[in-house]
Design a protein around this motif. Structure first.
Motif, PDB file in Angstrom:
ATOM      1  N   VAL A 346     -17.483 -12.938 -16.162  1.00 29.11           N
ATOM      2  CA  VAL A 346     -16.240 -12.593 -15.473  1.00 29.11           C
ATOM      3  C   VAL A 346     -15.068 -12.711 -16.444  1.00 29.11           C
ATOM      4  CG1 VAL A 346     -17.073 -13.332 -13.211  1.00 29.11           C
ATOM      5  CG2 VAL A 346     -15.851 -14.956 -14.668  1.00 29.11           C
ATOM      6  N   LYS A 347     -13.995 -12.045 -16.098  1.00 23.40           N
ATOM      7  CA  LYS A 347     -12.770 -12.122 -16.899  1.00 23.40           C
ATOM      8  C   LYS A 347     -11.638 -12.556 -15.970  1.00 23.40           C
ATOM      9  CE  LYS A 347     -10.042  -9.444 -20.228  1.00 23.40           C
ATOM     10  NZ  LYS A 347     -10.541 -10.158 -21.412  1.00 23.40           N
ATOM     11  N   VAL A 348     -10.857 -13.505 -16.420  1.00 21.83           N
ATOM     12  CA  VAL A 348      -9.726 -14.018 -15.642  1.00 21.83           C
ATOM     13  C   VAL A 348      -8.431 -13.575 -16.325  1.00 21.83           C
ATOM     14  CG1 VAL A 348      -8.587 -16.053 -14.708  1.00 21.83           C
ATOM     15  CG2 VAL A 348     -11.083 -16.005 -14.905  1.00 21.83           C
ATOM     16  N   ILE A 349      -7.565 -12.928 -15.570  1.00 17.76           N
ATOM     17  CA  ILE A 349      -6.267 -12.519 -16.108  1.00 17.76           C
ATOM     18  C   ILE A 349      -5.167 -13.143 -15.263  1.00 17.76           C
ATOM     19  CG2 ILE A 349      -7.170 -10.372 -17.059  1.00 17.76           C
ATOM     20  CD1 ILE A 349      -6.007  -8.900 -14.698  1.00 17.76           C
ATOM     21  N   ASP A 350      -3.948 -13.081 -15.756  1.00 14.04           N
ATOM     22  CA  ASP A 350      -2.861 -13.800 -15.083  1.00 14.04           C
ATOM     23  C   ASP A 350      -1.881 -12.886 -14.356  1.00 14.04           C
ATOM     24  OD1 ASP A 350      -1.740 -12.637 -17.268  1.00 14.04           O
ATOM     25  OD2 ASP A 350      -0.906 -14.474 -18.127  1.00 14.04           O
ATOM     26  N   SER A 351      -2.208 -11.608 -14.201  1.00 10.47           N
ATOM     27  CA  SER A 351      -1.325 -10.716 -13.427  1.00 10.47           C
ATOM     28  C   SER A 351      -2.119  -9.556 -12.866  1.00 10.47           C
ATOM     29  CB  SER A 351      -0.192 -10.187 -14.318  1.00 10.47           C
ATOM     30  OG  SER A 351      -0.720  -9.500 -15.432  1.00 10.47           O
ATOM     31  N   GLU A 352      -1.560  -8.940 -11.779  1.00 11.71           N
ATOM     32  CA  GLU A 352      -2.243  -7.825 -11.142  1.00 11.71           C
ATOM     33  C   GLU A 352      -1.994  -6.533 -11.916  1.00 11.71           C
ATOM     34  OE1 GLU A 352      -0.211 -10.152  -7.666  1.00 11.71           O
ATOM     35  OE2 GLU A 352       0.330  -9.505  -9.702  1.00 11.71           O
ATOM     36  N   ILE A 353      -2.869  -5.560 -11.656  1.00  9.41           N
ATOM     37  CA  ILE A 353      -2.629  -4.213 -12.178  1.00  9.41           C
ATOM     38  C   ILE A 353      -1.531  -3.586 -11.313  1.00  9.41           C
ATOM     39  CG2 ILE A 353      -3.639  -1.925 -12.549  1.00  9.41           C
ATOM     40  CD1 ILE A 353      -6.328  -3.295 -12.946  1.00  9.41           C
ATOM     41  N   ARG A 354      -0.495  -3.111 -11.949  1.00 13.26           N
ATOM     42  CA  ARG A 354       0.681  -2.611 -11.228  1.00 13.26           C
ATOM     43  C   ARG A 354       0.569  -1.094 -11.063  1.00 13.26           C
ATOM     44  NH1 ARG A 354       4.345  -5.523 -15.629  1.00 13.26           N
ATOM     45  NH2 ARG A 354       2.749  -4.396 -16.818  1.00 13.26           N
ATOM     46  N   VAL A 355       0.488  -0.669  -9.804  1.00 15.69           N
ATOM     47  CA  VAL A 355       0.237   0.731  -9.465  1.00 15.69           C
ATOM     48  C   VAL A 355       1.475   1.326  -8.810  1.00 15.69           C
ATOM     49  CG1 VAL A 355      -1.273   2.335  -8.231  1.00 15.69           C
ATOM     50  CG2 VAL A 355      -2.201   0.180  -9.110  1.00 15.69           C
ATOM     51  N   LEU A 356       1.826   2.542  -9.234  1.00 18.29           N
ATOM     52  CA  LEU A 356       2.914   3.275  -8.584  1.00 18.29           C
ATOM     53  C   LEU A 356       2.337   4.550  -7.980  1.00 18.29           C
ATOM     54  CD1 LEU A 356       5.871   3.923  -7.901  1.00 18.29           C
ATOM     55  CD2 LEU A 356       6.090   4.929 -10.192  1.00 18.29           C
ATOM     56  N   LEU A 357       2.413   4.645  -6.645  1.00 18.25           N
ATOM     57  CA  LEU A 357       2.010   5.857  -5.933  1.00 18.25           C
ATOM     58  C   LEU A 357       3.264   6.695  -5.701  1.00 18.25           C
ATOM     59  CD1 LEU A 357      -0.471   4.669  -3.150  1.00 18.25           C
ATOM     60  CD2 LEU A 357      -0.986   6.170  -5.064  1.00 18.25           C
ATOM     61  N   ALA A 358       3.276   7.929  -6.201  1.00 17.10           N
ATOM     62  CA  ALA A 358       4.444   8.794  -6.045  1.00 17.10           C
ATOM     63  C   ALA A 358       4.008  10.106  -5.414  1.00 17.10           C
ATOM     64  CB  ALA A 358       5.098   9.045  -7.403  1.00 17.10           C
ATOM     65  N   LEU A 359       4.628  10.463  -4.255  1.00 21.49           N
ATOM     66  CA  LEU A 359       4.227  11.670  -3.555  1.00 21.49           C
ATOM     67  C   LEU A 359       5.413  12.297  -2.823  1.00 21.49           C
ATOM     68  CD1 LEU A 359       2.334  10.521  -0.387  1.00 21.49           C
ATOM     69  CD2 LEU A 359       2.750   8.918  -2.233  1.00 21.49           C
ATOM     70  N   GLN A 360       5.221  13.567  -2.503  1.00 21.37           N
ATOM     71  CA  GLN A 360       6.260  14.292  -1.765  1.00 21.37           C
ATOM     72  C   GLN A 360       6.244  13.873  -0.304  1.00 21.37           C
ATOM     73  OE1 GLN A 360       8.261  16.426  -3.335  1.00 21.37           O
ATOM     74  NE2 GLN A 360       9.404  17.328  -1.640  1.00 21.37           N
ATOM     75  N   ASN A 361       5.031  13.864   0.251  1.00 21.16           N
ATOM     76  CA  ASN A 361       4.858  13.446   1.642  1.00 21.16           C
ATOM     77  C   ASN A 361       3.449  12.896   1.803  1.00 21.16           C
ATOM     78  OD1 ASN A 361       3.223  15.932   2.055  1.00 21.16           O
ATOM     79  ND2 ASN A 361       5.222  16.927   1.862  1.00 21.16           N
ATOM     80  N   PRO A 362       3.231  12.060   2.829  1.00 19.13           N
ATOM     81  CA  PRO A 362       1.918  11.429   2.990  1.00 19.13           C
ATOM     82  C   PRO A 362       0.790  12.456   3.156  1.00 19.13           C
ATOM     83  CG  PRO A 362       3.555  10.348   4.354  1.00 19.13           C
ATOM     84  CD  PRO A 362       4.199  11.605   3.841  1.00 19.13           C
ATOM     85  N   SER A 363      -0.369  12.111   2.595  1.00 20.15           N
ATOM     86  CA  SER A 363      -1.556  12.964   2.703  1.00 20.15           C
ATOM     87  C   SER A 363      -2.736  12.108   3.116  1.00 20.15           C
ATOM     88  CB  SER A 363      -1.846  13.631   1.353  1.00 20.15           C
ATOM     89  OG  SER A 363      -2.166  12.644   0.379  1.00 20.15           O
ATOM     90  N   TRP A 364      -3.859  12.760   3.435  1.00 19.79           N
ATOM     91  CA  TRP A 364      -5.073  11.996   3.761  1.00 19.79           C
ATOM     92  C   TRP A 364      -5.507  11.149   2.564  1.00 19.79           C
ATOM     93  CZ3 TRP A 364      -6.834  11.176   8.439  1.00 19.79           C
ATOM     94  CH2 TRP A 364      -6.566  12.081   9.453  1.00 19.79           C
ATOM     95  N   GLU A 365      -5.389  11.707   1.364  1.00 19.29           N
ATOM     96  CA  GLU A 365      -5.780  10.949   0.179  1.00 19.29           C
ATOM     97  C   GLU A 365      -4.930   9.695   0.039  1.00 19.29           C
ATOM     98  OE1 GLU A 365      -8.551  10.344  -1.829  1.00 19.29           O
ATOM     99  OE2 GLU A 365      -8.510  12.531  -1.916  1.00 19.29           O
ATOM    100  N   TYR A 366      -3.643   9.842   0.247  1.00 21.58           N
ATOM    101  CA  TYR A 366      -2.720   8.704   0.174  1.00 21.58           C
ATOM    102  C   TYR A 366      -3.091   7.634   1.194  1.00 21.58           C
ATOM    103  CZ  TYR A 366       1.390   6.059   1.624  1.00 21.58           C
ATOM    104  OH  TYR A 366       2.234   5.052   2.015  1.00 21.58           O
ATOM    105  N   ARG A 367      -3.385   8.069   2.399  1.00 22.35           N
ATOM    106  CA  ARG A 367      -3.674   7.104   3.475  1.00 22.35           C
ATOM    107  C   ARG A 367      -4.805   6.156   3.090  1.00 22.35           C
ATOM    108  NH1 ARG A 367      -6.036   8.724   9.501  1.00 22.35           N
ATOM    109  NH2 ARG A 367      -6.567   6.592  10.136  1.00 22.35           N
ATOM    110  N   TYR A 368      -5.923   6.697   2.626  1.00 28.68           N
ATOM    111  CA  TYR A 368      -7.075   5.844   2.330  1.00 28.68           C
ATOM    112  C   TYR A 368      -6.940   5.131   0.992  1.00 28.68           C
ATOM    113  CZ  TYR A 368      -9.269   8.008   6.359  1.00 28.68           C
ATOM    114  OH  TYR A 368      -9.546   8.424   7.635  1.00 28.68           O
TER     115      TYR A 368
END
Length: 772
Positions: A346-368
Motif C-alpha cells: 500500500v501507499k500512504v499519501i497526505d492529501s487527496e487527488i483534487r478533481v475539477l469537474l467543468a460542464l455546461q449543464n448536468p449530464s448522465w455522465e456527470y451524475r454518476y
C-alpha cells in the motif's frame, strides 16, 4: 511365401502380411546386371572346364552351378535388394501414469490420523515416523519404488508404461530399470485437465488402457477435468485417481484482503479480510493487522468451518510505501501455517487527488461520475456548472461560481464535459495549456453533441488533444444517424495492457468483459486520427474512416502532463445489470492514473506504472515508464535500464524496457518473493511479491472431486490402502494397425546362411574329388 516372409522379415508385432514387393536400391542399370551375370556364368563354366576331363559330368555341372550361385548372390548384395511389406501388426496397450508435482504436493502432513499413517506406511514400505516427515511427493516416490508392492513391474508385464509429471504444465519423465526419481513439488498451480489433454496428444495413435493419476486433487487453473469426462468416455479411457493426502485437514487460512492500495493520512479505512477454515471446532483466534512492523489493529475472531469475512478499521499515520499484512494465530493441530498470513503493498499519501469537474449543464455522465467522486475520500472534488443554480454556489463550497483559472495550482486533474468554448478567451485556454504542459496537470475531455470537442477546433485546447478533430456541420443530423446504430467498443493491444481500461484484474477476463459491455449509441463523428506519439486504448467496434479504426479513447503526454480524450459520452451505460461495478472502477483508475502525476510531484523526470502493486512469485509484471527529457535523458532512447532492489536483502536485478513511442517504455519483468523497489534514475516504485497462494487455498485432498471424476469416466477412486489392487483393475486394449515394413533382403541371417551353405558345399565336393 507370406508365411515365410512373416517369419524371417516381420517383427514381433506382425500379425499378417497383406502384400509385398521387391526392389533394388542400387543405381546399377539392369543391362549391366545381366551382363555381369552372364560373365559370372561364363567364368564358372570356364573355371571348371580347366579341370580333368575324367571328372563326372554331373558333378562338374553341380560345381559350376554352386560357384555361379555364390557369385550371383554376392552380386545381388551389391545391388541392395529391398522388400516392402504391407502388414497388420498389434500394438501393445499403453498405460500412462500421471504424477502431480505442484506445490501442494510438497506439504508434510505431520499430524495425520493413525489410520492414514498405518495405511501409508504399509504401501510405502516405511515406518509411521518416517511417513510423518515425508512430503506428499516423497510418499508417491516411495510407493512407486516399494519392492514389496512391486506395482510398476506388475503393470509393465501387461502394458507399455509412460510416466508423466504435471503442475500447470505437463511433461514426460524417463523410466529406466533403476529407482524412480520424481521432480520436486514446486509448481505454482495445478491444471489436471491440461495434463490429461497433453497425455492424450502425446500418445495419439496408440491404444491407451486407462490413466492412473497420483494427486491431491487441488485443481486451480484452466477448465475442470470433469469437462473432459464425455470425451474420455467416447475414447473408452477410464481415470483412476490415487488420492494423496488427508481428505480433511485442520486448516485456517486468509484468502484475501480487500482494501484500497492508496491510503490517506488520518483517514479511517475499512479492511475486509476473507478467511476460510476446515476441520476445526468453533473457536476464537487472534488476528493482527500490521503496516510494516507497526500494529494497526487486532482482535479475536470467531472461526468455524467454511468461508467468512471480518472487517477491521485502520488509520494510517505516516506517508510512504508499506507492506501491509494480516496474521492469524495457528490453530491447535494445524500443521500447515503458511496460509495464516497474507501481505499487500500500500501507499500512504497526505492529501487527496483534487478533481475539477467543468460542464455546461448536468449530464448522465456527470451524475454518476460525481456520485463516485463524492463517495471516495481519496478525491476532493470541485464542480463548475456554467448554467447551474447560482445560489447553490453560495451555500455549497463544492460548487464554484466560475472556472478557477487563478487557482489551478490547487487542481490535479480537470474533467471537461459539454462546456462551450465561448466561455474561455484564448488567454484563458493558454493558461489551461500551461497547467498541463508546464505544471504537469492532467486533462480529461468527454465528448458531447454540444460543446466538447467541436467548439474547441482551432484553439489551444484542441492542440492538447491526442487526436485530430474537425468541426461537424449539420451535427444534429449526424448525431441522429449515429444514434440509430448501436456499436461496441473494441480494446486495442495497448488498451489490453493499460490500467485505465482494466475493468477486471485478469487480462483475458478483462477482454471478455469489454466485449460484453452494453452498446454505445453515440460518438463524435469528427474524430480523424491519432496525433504522433498518442495511444489509442479503445476503438469503434464497427466503423472506420479514411485513416482506419476510429480511436474513441486515447491519451498522450502533453509537455509534463497528460491528456485523455473520450470520443463517446455514455460510460454510465455500463451500469446496466451490474450497477456501479465497472463505471466506478473505470473512473477511479483513470483519475488515479492521471491525477497522481501532479499530486505526487512526479511530473518531472520519470513516471513508473504497473497494473497493481501485489504480485505472486513467477507472475509476469507488466511495467511501463514515461521518461521526460532532462539533463539525464532525452526521452528518445531506444531502451532504458531498470534496477530492481529487494528491500530487506539488498538483492539487485537489472532489466531493460523497450521504447514504444516518444518517451514511453514498456516490458515485462519477473521477481522472486520480497518487497522490491523498481528504480529508474531517482524515481522508485514499490512492489510486493509473495509466494503463490493458489496451491494452499485448499490443502486437504479433494476426495469428492476425484471420486466424481472417476465416476464420470467409469473408473474408480483409489484409496492408498487399495493401491495393490490397481494392476487388476486395468483393462488391456490391444489393437491392430496397418504398417509398412521395409527391409534389406541381404541384411538377414538367412542370406548369410545361404552363402555359407553354398560355399561349404562347393568346398566339400572339391575335397571329395581331391581338387585344390
Amino acid at each position: 511365401m507370406k508365411d515365410f516372409l512373416k517369419i524371417f522379415y516381420g517383427n514381433e508385432n506382425t500379425e499378417k502380411i497383406n502384400s509385398y514387393d521387391f526392389s533394388l536400391s542400387s543405381l546399377m542399370p539392369v543391362w549391366l546386371f545381366l551382363l555381369l551375370a552372364i560373365l559370372i556364368a561364363l567364368y564358372a563354366f570356364w573355371s571348371y572346364s580347366q579341370e580333368s576331363s575324367e571328372m563326372n559330368k554331373k558333378l562338374k555341372v553341380m560345381l559350376v552351378s554352386l560357384r555361379f550361385f555364390i557369385a550371383l548372390i554376392i552380386l545381388l548384395m551389391f545391388m541392395q535388394p529391398q522388400i516392402s511389406m504391407d502388414t497388420e501388426e498389434s500394438s501393445r496397450t499403453v498405460l500412462p501414469i500421471l504424477i502431480d508435482v505442484s506445490s501442494s504436493m510438497g506439504i508434510v502432513e505431520s499430524k495425520s490420523s493413525a489410520e492414514y499413517l498405518k495405511d501409508m506406511a504399509l504401501i510405502c514400505g516405511l515406518s509411521e515416523n518416517e511417513i510423518k516427515s515425508k512430503t506428499r511427493i516423497q510418499l508417491v516416490q516411495a510407493m512407486l519404488n516399494n519392492k514389496d508392492l512391486d506395482m510398476l513391474n506388475k503393470l509393465d508385464e501387461k502394458y507399455s508404461l509412460r510416466l508423466f509429471a504435471f503442475d500447470q504444465d505437463a511433461r514426460q519423465l524417463k523410466m529406466g530399470d533403476e529407482l524412480i526419481e520424481l521432480p520436486k513439488a514446486e509448481g505454482e498451480a495445478t491444471s489436471l485437465s491440461s495434463a490429461i489433454t497433453y497425455v492424450e496428444q502425446s500418445l495419439r495413435g496408440l491404444p491407451i488402457a486407462d490413466m492412473i493419476i497420483f494427486t491431491d486433487g487441488i485443481h486451480n487453473k484452466g477448465n475442470s477435468a470433469l469437462d473432459l469426462s464425455a470425451e474420455l468416455n467416447n475414447k473408452d479411457i477410464r481415470i483412476f485417481p490415487v488420492g494423496i493426502g488427508m481428505p480433511e485437514n485442520v486448516d485456517v487460512s486468509i484468502q484475501s484482503i480487500n482494501m484500497e492500495d492508496l491510503l490517506f493520512i488520518d483517514d479511517e479505512v475499512e479492511v475486509k479480510v476473507n478467511f476460510s477454515a476446515s476441520g476445526i471446532e468453533d473457536s476464537s483466534l487472534r488476528v493482527r493487522l500490521k503496516m510494516g512492523t507497526k500494529l494497526m489493529a487486532e482482535k479475536n475472531v470467531r472461526f468455524s468451518n467454511g468461508s467468512f469475512s471480518e472487517s477491521f478499521v485502520i488509520k494510517a499515520e505516516k506517508k510512504g510505501d508499506y507492506q501491509f499484512s494480516v496474521e492469524v494465530d495457528q490453530y491447535p493441530d494445524e500443521f500447515f501455517s503458511e496460509n495464516n498470513q497474507l501481505k499487500k503493498q500500500v501507499k500512504v499519501i497526505d492529501s487527496e487527488i483534487r478533481v475539477l469537474l467543468a460542464l455546461q449543464n448536468p449530464s448522465w455522465e456527470y451524475r454518476y461520475l460525481k456520485g463516485m467522486l463524492d463517495s471516495d475520500k481519496r478525491f476532493k472534488t470541485k464542480v463548475f456548472i456554467r448554467t447551474g443554480d447560482r445560489s447553490r454556489t453560495e451555500s455549497d463550497e463544492q460548487f464554484l461560481a466560475s472556472f478557477p483559472l487563478d487557482k489551478l495550482d490547487e487542481v490535479d486533474i480537470i474533467i471537461l464535459n459539454n462546456l462551450e468554448r465561448d466561455y474561455f478567451s484564448f488567454e484563458d485556454m493558454n493558461l489551461l495549456q500551461d497547467f498541463v504542459s508546464k505544471q504537469g496537470g492532467s486533462l480529461v475531455m468527454i465528448s458531447s453533441p454540444t460543446g466538447t470537442p467541436a467548439s474547441y477546433v482551432g484553439t489551444p485546447i484542441e492542440e492538447m488533444l491526442p487526436v485530430t478533430i474537425k468541426a461537424i456541420e449539420e451535427q444534429a443530423e449526424a448525431n441522429k444517424i449515429r444514434r440509430a446504430r448501436p456499436f461496441k467498443l473494441d480494446l486495442t493491444a495497448e488498451g489490453r495492457e493499460s490500467i485505465i481500461t482494466r475493468l477486471v484484474p485478469e487480462e483475458q477476463e478483462n477482454v471478455k468483459t469489454w466485449k460484453k459491455l452494453p452498446d454505445q449509441y453515440w460518438f463524435y463523428p469528427g474524430i480523424r486520427r491519432l496525433k504522433p506519439g498518442a495511444t489509442a486504448l479503445v476503438e469503434h467496434g464497427s466503423i472506420k474512416n479514411e485513416y482506419g479504426p476510429i480511436p474513441l479513447m486515447s491519451y498522450h503526454r502533453f509537455g509534463d502532463g497528460q491528456v485523455l480524450f473520450l470520443g463517446f459520452n455514455s460510460v454510465w451505460r455500463w451500469r446496466y445489470k451490474v450497477g456501479s461495478l465497472y463505471t466506478d472502477r473505470f473512473w477511479s483508475q483513470t483519475i488515479h492514473h492521471m491525477g497522481l502525476n501532479h499530486l505526487l510531484g512526479s511530473s518531472k523526470g520519470v513516471r513508473i506504472q504497473t497494473l497493481k502493486r501485489d504480485y505472486s512469485a513467477g507472475e509476469k509484471i507488466e511495467i511501463s515508464a514515461k521518461v521526460l527529457s532532462s539533463a539525464l535523458r532525452t526521452g528518445n532512447e531506444k531502451s532504458i535500464d531498470v534496477l530492481a532492489v529487494e528491500k530487506s536483502s539488498g538483492e539487485e536485478k537489472n532489466f531493460r524496457l523497450a521504447g514504444r513511442s516518444e518517451g514511453l517504455y514498456s516490458g515485462h519483468i519477473v521477481l522472486a518473493p520480497g518487497a522490491w523497489d523498481i528504480q529508474i534514475d531517482d524515481e522508485k516504485h514499490r512492489l510486493n511479491i509473495s509466494k503463490s497462494r493458489l496451491e494452499f487455498e485448499q490443502i486437504s485432498m479433494d476426495k469428492s472431486g476425484l471420486s466424481k471424476l472417476a465416476e464420470l469416466t467409469k473408473g474408480k477412486f483409489i484409496e492408498v490402502k487399495e493401491l495393490m489392487q490397481v494392476p487388476d483393475l486395468m483393462i488391456e486394449k490391444p489393437r491392430t494397425r496397418r504398417a509398412v515394413i521395409e527391409s534389406s533382403l541381404w541384411d538377414n541371417w538367412l542370406f548369410l546362411l545361404l552363402i555359407s551353405v553354398l560355399t561349404a558345399s562347393e568346398w566339400l565336393l572339391r575335397k571329395k574329388e581331391n581338387l585344390p
